[in-house]
Design an enzyme around this catalytic site. Structure first.
Site, PDB file in Angstrom:
ATOM      1  N   SER A   1      -3.243   4.111  -6.339  1.00 32.21           N
ATOM      2  CA  SER A   1      -4.127   4.564  -5.262  1.00 32.21           C
ATOM      3  C   SER A   1      -3.875   6.028  -4.923  1.00 32.21           C
ATOM      4  CB  SER A   1      -3.934   3.698  -4.014  1.00 32.21           C
ATOM      5  OG  SER A   1      -4.425   2.390  -4.229  1.00 32.21           O
TER       6      SER A   1
ATOM      7  N   GLN B   1       0.800  -1.223   0.000  1.00 34.61           N
ATOM      8  CA  GLN B   1       0.000   0.000   0.000  1.00 34.61           C
ATOM      9  C   GLN B   1       0.833   1.273   0.000  1.00 34.61           C
ATOM     10  OE1 GLN B   1      -2.755  -0.320   3.270  1.00 34.61           O
ATOM     11  NE2 GLN B   1      -4.304  -1.348   2.026  1.00 34.61           N
TER      12      GLN B   1
END
Length: 324
Positions: A79, A73
């Site tokens: 993202s 992440q």
């Protein structure tokens, strides 16, 4: 502490190159042999660049291939940039809309809140939902993935779904193509909700393929005059049938904005996020002695490696080009 030099010197002398935009294929021959290149290369659309990397024996890593795992992440540029895009899309929609987003109780009467429909409940869609809700709009979100429902509802949105969607764990959290029967129901549902919406934010993408067509011309024709459509998938063909990439057009009173590069409109925070993603990934490639070491037993390294030792290392990309 950095040196500012010309582009040719950077390419020819660097052991590791970090970049936002992909190199031109003809530039790859000027890269130092055996160097490492890290960036966002859109490999399913860049065959000439991949061939150049392979021919020049460059170890290339494309962070848009990053696995959607918890450990990855902090390196996930998609993202990060989708967060920027989702936020900015709503701000621009509000700017073009000839009415308020929030509900107002005034001496001149009550102003109803704007209605926003978001197509796609990924990172961009969820950020758009959160931003639109902060501005006081009533928000609905459509997505083929049922797992998105709880996230949408937790942010105050209403989730719209068609029963019977196909989902795949192998898709890594992305949507997959649906059956014709499902798509027909989907078209009808989106048409009905878009008619009532003041703004439609389109965010749906399928990696390596043309963006799914979700908003048809006849739906646009039935929308309220003054409504706004923002299509974040414009560079991949668009979710809206009338989208023109990098243009703002007006069709029968409806404003349609085709923009896939909103992060460039917020360069300060977008650069901070992108650079942190690159730095976190680069740390994986450096051993305790400060030397580059490519450990292909590491899932993040193996799944982002595009080319290595003159070969296309990424299996899905290699299979894609063998097929096409």
């Amino acid at each position: 502490g950095a040196q500012v030099v010309d582009r040719k010197t950077v390419l020819s002398e660097s052991d590791c190159l970090l970049m936002i935009n992909a190199l031109r294929p003809e530039e790859v021959s000027g890269i130092k042999k055996g160097s490492i290149v890290i960036g966002h290369f859109q490999p399913y659309q860049q065959k000439a660049l991949i061939d150049a990397f392979r021919t020049s024996n460059v170890a290339s890593f494309s962070l848009d291939l990053l696995p959607r795992t918890t450990l990855a992440q902090s390196m996930d540029i998609l993202s990060s940039m989708s967060s920027v895009a989702g936020y900015k899309a709503v701000i621009q929609a509000a700017d073009h809309l000839p009415r308020f987003f929030p509900m107002f109780m005034t001496a001149a009467g009550t102003i109803k809140p704007a209605r926003v429909l978001i197509l796609g409940g990924g990172v961009a869609g969820l950020q758009a939902l959160a931003t639109a809700r902060r501005l006081g709009a009533v928000v609905e979100v459509f997505d083929v993935r049922s797992a998105v429902k709880e996230e949408v509802q937790s942010l105050g949105g209403k989730f719209i779904e068609v029963q019977g969607s196909m989902e795949s764990a192998a898709a890594g959290g992305y949507a997959v193509e649906q059956s014709e029967a499902y798509q027909q129901q989907q078209r009808e549902l989106i048409h009905n909700h878009a008619q009532k919406a003041d703004c439609v934010i389109c965010t749906a993408l399928i990696p390596g393929k043309k963006a799914p067509l979700l908003l048809y011309a006849h739906t646009i024709d039935s929308m309220q005059p003054g409504s706004v459509v923002v299509d974040l998938a414009a560079a991949s063909g668009g979710n809206c049938e009338l989208t023109v990439n990098n243009q703002v057009i007006r069709h029968k009173g409806i404003t349609i904005i085709g923009n896939s590069s909103y992060p460039a409109a917020m360069p300060l925070d977008a650069s901070r996020m992108f650079s942190n993603n690159l730095l976190n990934f680069t740390k994986l490639l450096i051993d305790p002695n400060g030397k580059f070491y490519l450990n292909f037993d590491d899932e993040i390294i193996s799944k982002t490696c595009l080319t290595y030792n003159g070969l296309i290392k990424h299996e899905a990309v290699a299979a894609f080009y063998e097929k096409y």
